[in-house]
Write an enzyme that holds these catalytic residues in place. Structure first.
Site, PDB file in Angstrom:
ATOM      1  N   GLY A   1       0.822  -1.197   0.000  1.00  0.00           N
ATOM      2  CA  GLY A   1       0.000   0.000   0.000  1.00  0.00           C
ATOM      3  C   GLY A   1       0.859   1.251   0.000  1.00  0.00           C
ATOM      4  O   GLY A   1       2.093   1.198   0.050  1.00  0.00           O
ATOM      5  N   TRP A   2       0.201   2.384  -0.065  1.00  0.00           N
ATOM      6  CA  TRP A   2       0.932   3.657  -0.166  1.00  0.00           C
ATOM      7  C   TRP A   2       1.931   3.840   0.968  1.00  0.00           C
ATOM      8  O   TRP A   2       3.101   4.142   0.743  1.00  0.00           O
ATOM      9  CB  TRP A   2      -0.085   4.801  -0.169  1.00  0.00           C
ATOM     10  CG  TRP A   2       0.523   6.164  -0.250  1.00  0.00           C
ATOM     11  CD1 TRP A   2       0.718   7.041   0.772  1.00  0.00           C
ATOM     12  CD2 TRP A   2       1.015   6.809  -1.424  1.00  0.00           C
ATOM     13  NE1 TRP A   2       1.293   8.198   0.322  1.00  0.00           N
ATOM     14  CE2 TRP A   2       1.499   8.097  -1.033  1.00  0.00           C
ATOM     15  CE3 TRP A   2       1.110   6.454  -2.767  1.00  0.00           C
ATOM     16  CZ2 TRP A   2       2.041   9.003  -1.928  1.00  0.00           C
ATOM     17  CZ3 TRP A   2       1.652   7.347  -3.668  1.00  0.00           C
ATOM     18  CH2 TRP A   2       2.122   8.603  -3.259  1.00  0.00           C
TER      19      TRP A   2
ATOM     20  N   GLU B   1       3.828   0.450  -4.502  1.00  0.00           N
ATOM     21  CA  GLU B   1       3.591   1.766  -5.091  1.00  0.00           C
ATOM     22  C   GLU B   1       4.839   2.639  -4.980  1.00  0.00           C
ATOM     23  O   GLU B   1       4.997   3.352  -3.996  1.00  0.00           O
ATOM     24  CB  GLU B   1       2.394   2.436  -4.397  1.00  0.00           C
ATOM     25  CG  GLU B   1       1.122   1.618  -4.499  1.00  0.00           C
ATOM     26  CD  GLU B   1      -0.089   2.292  -3.847  1.00  0.00           C
ATOM     27  OE1 GLU B   1      -0.062   3.532  -3.636  1.00  0.00           O
ATOM     28  OE2 GLU B   1      -1.061   1.588  -3.546  1.00  0.00           O
ATOM     29  N   TYR B   2       5.800   2.615  -5.980  1.00  0.00           N
ATOM     30  CA  TYR B   2       5.713   1.951  -7.278  1.00  0.00           C
ATOM     31  C   TYR B   2       7.095   1.444  -7.658  1.00  0.00           C
ATOM     32  O   TYR B   2       8.096   2.121  -7.348  1.00  0.00           O
ATOM     33  CB  TYR B   2       5.214   2.903  -8.354  1.00  0.00           C
ATOM     34  CG  TYR B   2       3.859   3.493  -8.043  1.00  0.00           C
ATOM     35  CD1 TYR B   2       2.683   2.782  -8.339  1.00  0.00           C
ATOM     36  CD2 TYR B   2       3.749   4.738  -7.427  1.00  0.00           C
ATOM     37  CE1 TYR B   2       1.439   3.322  -8.065  1.00  0.00           C
ATOM     38  CE2 TYR B   2       2.510   5.270  -7.137  1.00  0.00           C
ATOM     39  CZ  TYR B   2       1.366   4.556  -7.450  1.00  0.00           C
ATOM     40  OH  TYR B   2       0.143   5.071  -7.138  1.00  0.00           O
TER      41      TYR B   2
ATOM     42  N   THR C   1      -7.283   2.519 -11.172  1.00  0.00           N
ATOM     43  CA  THR C   1      -7.768   3.568 -12.064  1.00  0.00           C
ATOM     44  C   THR C   1      -8.581   4.612 -11.302  1.00  0.00           C
ATOM     45  O   THR C   1      -9.766   4.858 -11.574  1.00  0.00           O
ATOM     46  CB  THR C   1      -8.606   2.941 -13.193  1.00  0.00           C
ATOM     47  OG1 THR C   1      -9.527   1.989 -12.636  1.00  0.00           O
ATOM     48  CG2 THR C   1      -7.713   2.214 -14.181  1.00  0.00           C
ATOM     49  N   TYR C   2      -7.936   5.235 -10.342  1.00  0.00           N
ATOM     50  CA  TYR C   2      -8.513   6.320  -9.552  1.00  0.00           C
ATOM     51  C   TYR C   2      -7.369   7.147  -8.999  1.00  0.00           C
ATOM     52  O   TYR C   2      -6.192   6.825  -9.204  1.00  0.00           O
ATOM     53  CB  TYR C   2      -9.407   5.783  -8.424  1.00  0.00           C
ATOM     54  CG  TYR C   2      -8.889   4.535  -7.720  1.00  0.00           C
ATOM     55  CD1 TYR C   2      -7.770   4.578  -6.897  1.00  0.00           C
ATOM     56  CD2 TYR C   2      -9.527   3.310  -7.896  1.00  0.00           C
ATOM     57  CE1 TYR C   2      -7.304   3.454  -6.245  1.00  0.00           C
ATOM     58  CE2 TYR C   2      -9.068   2.159  -7.256  1.00  0.00           C
ATOM     59  CZ  TYR C   2      -7.962   2.239  -6.425  1.00  0.00           C
ATOM     60  OH  TYR C   2      -7.491   1.111  -5.797  1.00  0.00           O
ATOM     61  N   ASP C   3      -7.697   8.242  -8.332  1.00  0.00           N
ATOM     62  CA  ASP C   3      -6.701   9.166  -7.768  1.00  0.00           C
ATOM     63  C   ASP C   3      -5.849   9.835  -8.841  1.00  0.00           C
ATOM     64  O   ASP C   3      -4.709  10.252  -8.565  1.00  0.00           O
ATOM     65  CB  ASP C   3      -5.786   8.452  -6.758  1.00  0.00           C
ATOM     66  CG  ASP C   3      -6.520   8.038  -5.501  1.00  0.00           C
ATOM     67  OD1 ASP C   3      -7.599   8.585  -5.249  1.00  0.00           O
ATOM     68  OD2 ASP C   3      -6.018   7.145  -4.778  1.00  0.00           O
TER      69      ASP C   3
ATOM     70  N   TRP D   1     -11.952   0.177  -3.875  1.00  0.00           N
ATOM     71  CA  TRP D   1     -11.337   0.665  -2.640  1.00  0.00           C
ATOM     72  C   TRP D   1     -12.314   1.639  -2.000  1.00  0.00           C
ATOM     73  O   TRP D   1     -12.585   2.680  -2.571  1.00  0.00           O
ATOM     74  CB  TRP D   1     -10.032   1.385  -2.931  1.00  0.00           C
ATOM     75  CG  TRP D   1      -9.393   1.906  -1.679  1.00  0.00           C
ATOM     76  CD1 TRP D   1      -9.594   3.126  -1.102  1.00  0.00           C
ATOM     77  CD2 TRP D   1      -8.465   1.213  -0.844  1.00  0.00           C
ATOM     78  NE1 TRP D   1      -8.847   3.239   0.045  1.00  0.00           N
ATOM     79  CE2 TRP D   1      -8.144   2.082   0.223  1.00  0.00           C
ATOM     80  CE3 TRP D   1      -7.880  -0.050  -0.887  1.00  0.00           C
ATOM     81  CZ2 TRP D   1      -7.258   1.724   1.239  1.00  0.00           C
ATOM     82  CZ3 TRP D   1      -7.004  -0.401   0.113  1.00  0.00           C
ATOM     83  CH2 TRP D   1      -6.691   0.484   1.167  1.00  0.00           C
TER      84      TRP D   1
END
Length: 614
Positions: A346-347, A388-389, A455-457, A594
Site C-alpha cells: 500500500g501507499w 507503489e511503485y 484507475t482512480y486518484d 477501494w
C-alpha cells in the site's frame, strides 16, 4: 490506496461473572445418563447452570479425578437439543458439531492429581439441558481408567478424482497409544461420515462449488483428537464463479474497525457478501525484506461480541484466533465461494519492497510462512502485493530498475504454487514514459492471476489550487489536465504490452475527491484548497457525499458535484454501470474497489458492480 496507522488503544478481555448460584449435581442425576460403569470410579464430570436470563445462561463443568493415578488430559462431551448452543467459553477449548459439544483442557490445566478437580465455564444461548455426557470416553458419573492420551491430528487431506459431484480424500493416519478406532470426516465444519480407513469419497456435491474438508481421529475409548488441517476443494463444472467468471473484489481495511466502526459483519448486513468473489485484506507490512503483520490487535487479537460477530457467536477471551481473521473465517463458512487474499504494502508501507526485491526467494518464503501460518492458513487463498511503485516514485522513490517486479512475482508463484492466488495492485499511469513504462509489468503478468489496475486518484486536491478534475475518469476529455491520466489509457497501454484483458481488473473508488473555494460548476475551475472530509481533507466516502453534495453532472464516464463553494468527483451506481459495460466490452477479468466502508449501509455501489457484471 493508502494506509492509516490507527491510534493507540487499550487491549482488554472480559469474562462473564456469575450472577446467581445453583446446586451442583452430577449430570447423571439431572438428565438420566447411563448407570455407573462396573470399573472403579476414576473421573467424573458434573454440570451446573450458574445463571439463567431466559434466552441464555452461564454453565460450568467440573472435572474431578476420583482415581488413584494422575489424569494427564481430559475431554468432556455432551449433547444439547436443537436451539441450545455454546456461544463463548473459558478455561477449555469448546467446539461444536451440530448438537454435539466438546470441551478439551488447555495446555495448563490438563493434569489432575488424584482427588484434584478443575472447572471450565461457558455462556450459552437457548433453554435446553445437556445429555449424553462423556469424560475421556466414559460416562460422566465414573467409567474407565483415565490417563489414555487422545489421538494425534491426522494429516491434512489430499484431494483427487474431483468431478462435478464428488471428490476422493486421503490423509496420513493419526497415531494413538491405544490405537485409532475411526475417523470423522467434516465438510465445511459439519460431520458427513465416519470411516475406519484413511480415504473417503464425498458424493452428492454441487458442480462449481467450494468445499472445505477436515478429518478428526477417535481412539478405542472414543476420545477425539484435534482436527486436521483443512483442504479446500472446488468441484468441476458450474457457471459462477469459475476461472473465467468476472471478478468482483473489494478491499477490507484492517484499521476500519476503529474510527469507522466497519467490521466483517457489515459485509453480511449490507448484502455485499453475496455480491463479491474476492476480498483483499489490507494491509500487511513489508519490513527488513519480509512480509510482516500490520496490526496484530485488529487482525487476530480483538475479541468480538456476539452482536458484532458474523455468526452471532462471541469470541472466547482466550480463543486461539480472534479479530478480523476469525470473522473472515466465519464469513467464508457462510459464503464459501469468496476468496480472501492478504494484501501487503500500500501507499504507506511500500517502502520495504526495494529491499525485499533484492532477495525474491527469501521474501517469497517469508510471505508464504506468514500467510500460511497454521493459526489462519484456512482464512487466506493467496497473496496480493501492492508496490507503489517499482522503479518509480510514490511516498518514496525506488530506482532498482525494471526487472525486480518480474523477479519478485516469479518467486511468489514458485513458492505459493498454482493452488493459491497471486495478484498485484498496480499503477494506472497511462501516460507516455510514465510509471507503466518503467517496470516489467508484462513479464510479471505471466506469474499472476490478475492485476488490480488502480484507475482512480488521477486528480485531486493534492493540487490545492486545481484545476478541478474527476479523480477516476474512464476516458479522456477536452481539457483533461494530464494526457494518459484516465482508465482507458492505462488499460490500452497494458494490453499493448501483451497483457490480456482477462488478467486486468478495473478499479472503482467508493469515495470522492474534492476542492473548496470553487465557483465554477464544470470541471476545470480554480480552487483554494481541499474540501473538508469526515476523516481526511480532500477526500470523503460515497455514503457521505451522496447526501451532502449530490452529483450535478457527469464527465468522462464518472460524476461530479458542485455544492456551495465545494467541488467533488465520485462514482455513482449509474456511472459504475457504465464502467462495468466497459469491463465487459474490453474483455477484462472484472472490477475491484477501494474500499468496502465507503459504501452505503445497503451496499449500493457493490450492488452496482455486481449487477453490471452479470
Amino acid at each position: 490506496m493508502s494506509t492509516h496507522i490507527p491510534p493507540l488503544r487499550q487491549k482488554f478481555s472480559s469474562r462473564a461473572v456469575a450472577g446467581l448460584t445453583a446446586l451442583l449435581l452430577p449430570l447423571a442425576a439431572m438428565v438420566g445418563l447411563a448407570s455407573p460403569a462396573e470399573a472403579a470410579t476414576s473421573a467424573t464430570a458434573t454440570y451446573t447452570k450458574v445463571s439463567d436470563w431466559g434466552t441464555g445462561f452461564e454453565g460450568k463443568w467440573t472435572v474431578r479425578n476420583t482415581g488413584t493415578t494422575t489424569v494427564s488430559s481430559w475431554t468432556v462431551e455432551w449433547d444439547y437439543p436443537t436451539g441450545t448452543s455454546v456461544t463463548s467459553a473459558w478455561d477449555a477449548d469448546v467446539t461444536g458439531s451440530g448438537n454435539h459439544w466438546t470441551g478439551k483442557n488447555k495446555s495448563w490445566n490438563g493434569s489432575l492429581a488424584p482427588g484434584a478437580s478443575i472447572s471450565f465455564g461457558f455462556n450459552g444461548a437457548g433453554t435446553g439441558s445437556p445429555s449424553g455426557c462423556k469424560i475421556n470416553g466414559a460416562s460422566c458419573d465414573g467409567g474407565t481408567v483415565p490417563g489414555d492420551n487422545p489421538p494425534s491430528a491426522p494429516g491434512t487431506p489430499t484431494a483427487s478424482n474431483i468431478t462435478n459431484t464428488a471428490v476422493t480424500l486421503s490423509w496420513a493416519a493419526a497415531t494413538d497409544d491405544k490405537g485409532v478406532k475411526n475417523y470423522d470426516v467434516l465438510r465445511n465444519g459439519a460431520k458427513v461420515a465416519t470411516v475406519t480407513g484413511t480415504t473417503y469419497t464425498s458424493t452428492g456435491l454441487t458442480a462449481g462449488t467450494d468445499y472445505s474438508y477436515t478429518v478428526q481421529a477417535r481412539d478405542t475409548t472414543d476420545q477425539m483428537g484435534p482436527v486436521s488441517g483443512a483442504r479446500a476443494v472446488r468441484t468441476t463444472g458450474g457457471t459462477n464463479p469459475d476461472p473465467g467468471a468476472k471478478v468482483k473484489l473489494g478491499y477490507f481495511t484492517e484499521w476500519g474497525v476503529y474510527g469507522r466502526n466497519y467490521h466483517v459483519k457489515n459485509l453480511v448486513t449490507s448484502g455485499t457478501a453475496a455480491k463479491i468473489t474476492h476480498i483483499n485484506f489490507a494491509f500487511g507490512n513489508v519490513q527488513n525484506g519480509k512480509c510482516t503483520v500490520g496490526d496484530p490487535f485488529a487482525d487476530y487479537e480483538r475479541s468480538y461480541t456476539a452482536a458484532e460477530s458474523v455468526d452471532g457467536v462471541a469470541d472466547a477471551w482466550d480463543a486461539p484466533l480472534r479479530g478480523s481473521f476469525n470473522q473472515l473465517r466465519k464469513l467464508k463458512k457462510q459464503y464459501p465461494n469468496i476468496k480472501v487474499l492478504w494484501s501487503f504494502g500500500g501507499w504507506t508501507w511500500s517502502g520495504g519492497f526495494p529491499q525485499a526485491a533484492q532477495n525474491p526467494a527469501a521474501f517469497a518464503q517469508s510471505c508464504y510462512d506468514l500467510v500460511e501460518d497454521p493459526r489462519w492458513a484456512d482464512v487466506f487463498d493467496g497473496i496480493d502485493l501492492d508496490w507503489e511503485y517499482p522503479n518509480s516514485c510514490g511516498l518514496t522513490c525506488d530506482t532498482s530498475g525494471p526487472a525486480p517486479l518480474k523477479n519478485m512475482m516469479q518467486a511468489m508463484r514458485a513458492k505459493f504454487g498454482t493452488s493459491n492466488l497471486v495478484t498485484a495492485a498496480i499503477t494506472a499511469d497511462g501516460s507516455s514514459g510514465g510509471k507503466l513504462d518503467v517496470a516489467d509489468y508484462a513479464g510479471a503478468a505471466q506469474y499472476l492471476d490478475f492485476y488490480n489496475v488502480m484507475t482512480y486518484d488521477y486528480f485531486g486536491a493534492f493540487d490545492a489550487d486545481g484545476p478541478t478534475a474527476p479523480h477516476s475518469p474512464l476516458t479522456s476529455y477536452t481539457g483533461i489536465p494530464a494526457a494518459g491520466f484516465n482508465s482507458d489509457a492505462a488499460i490500452q497501454k497494458l494490453k499493448s504490452k501483451g497483457i490480456p484483458g482477462s488478467k486486468l481488473n478495473l478499479g472503482i473508488g467508493f469515495y470522492g475527491r474534492g476542492w473548496t473555494g470553487v465557483t465554477q460548476s464544470a470541471p476545470g475551475g480554480a480552487a483554494t484548497g481541499p474540501a473538508p472530509g469526515k476523516y481526511e481533507q480532500g477526500i470523503d466516502d460515497y455514503k457521505e457525499l451522496k447526501a451532502k453534495c449530490p452529483a450535478t453532472g457527469t464527465i468522462a464516464g464518472t460524476a461530479y458535484a458542485h455544492c456551495g463553494n465545494q467541488w467533488w468527483s465520485y462514482d455513482t451506481p449509474a456511472t459504475i454501470a457504465g464502467k462495468m459495460t466497459y469491463v465487459k466490452n474490453q474483455g477484462l477479468r472484472g472490477a475491484f474497489y477501494w474500499e468496502f466502508s465507503g459504501d452505503t449501509t445497503s451496499g449500493e455501489l457493490a450492488t452496482a458492480v455486481s449487477n453490471g457484471l452479470k
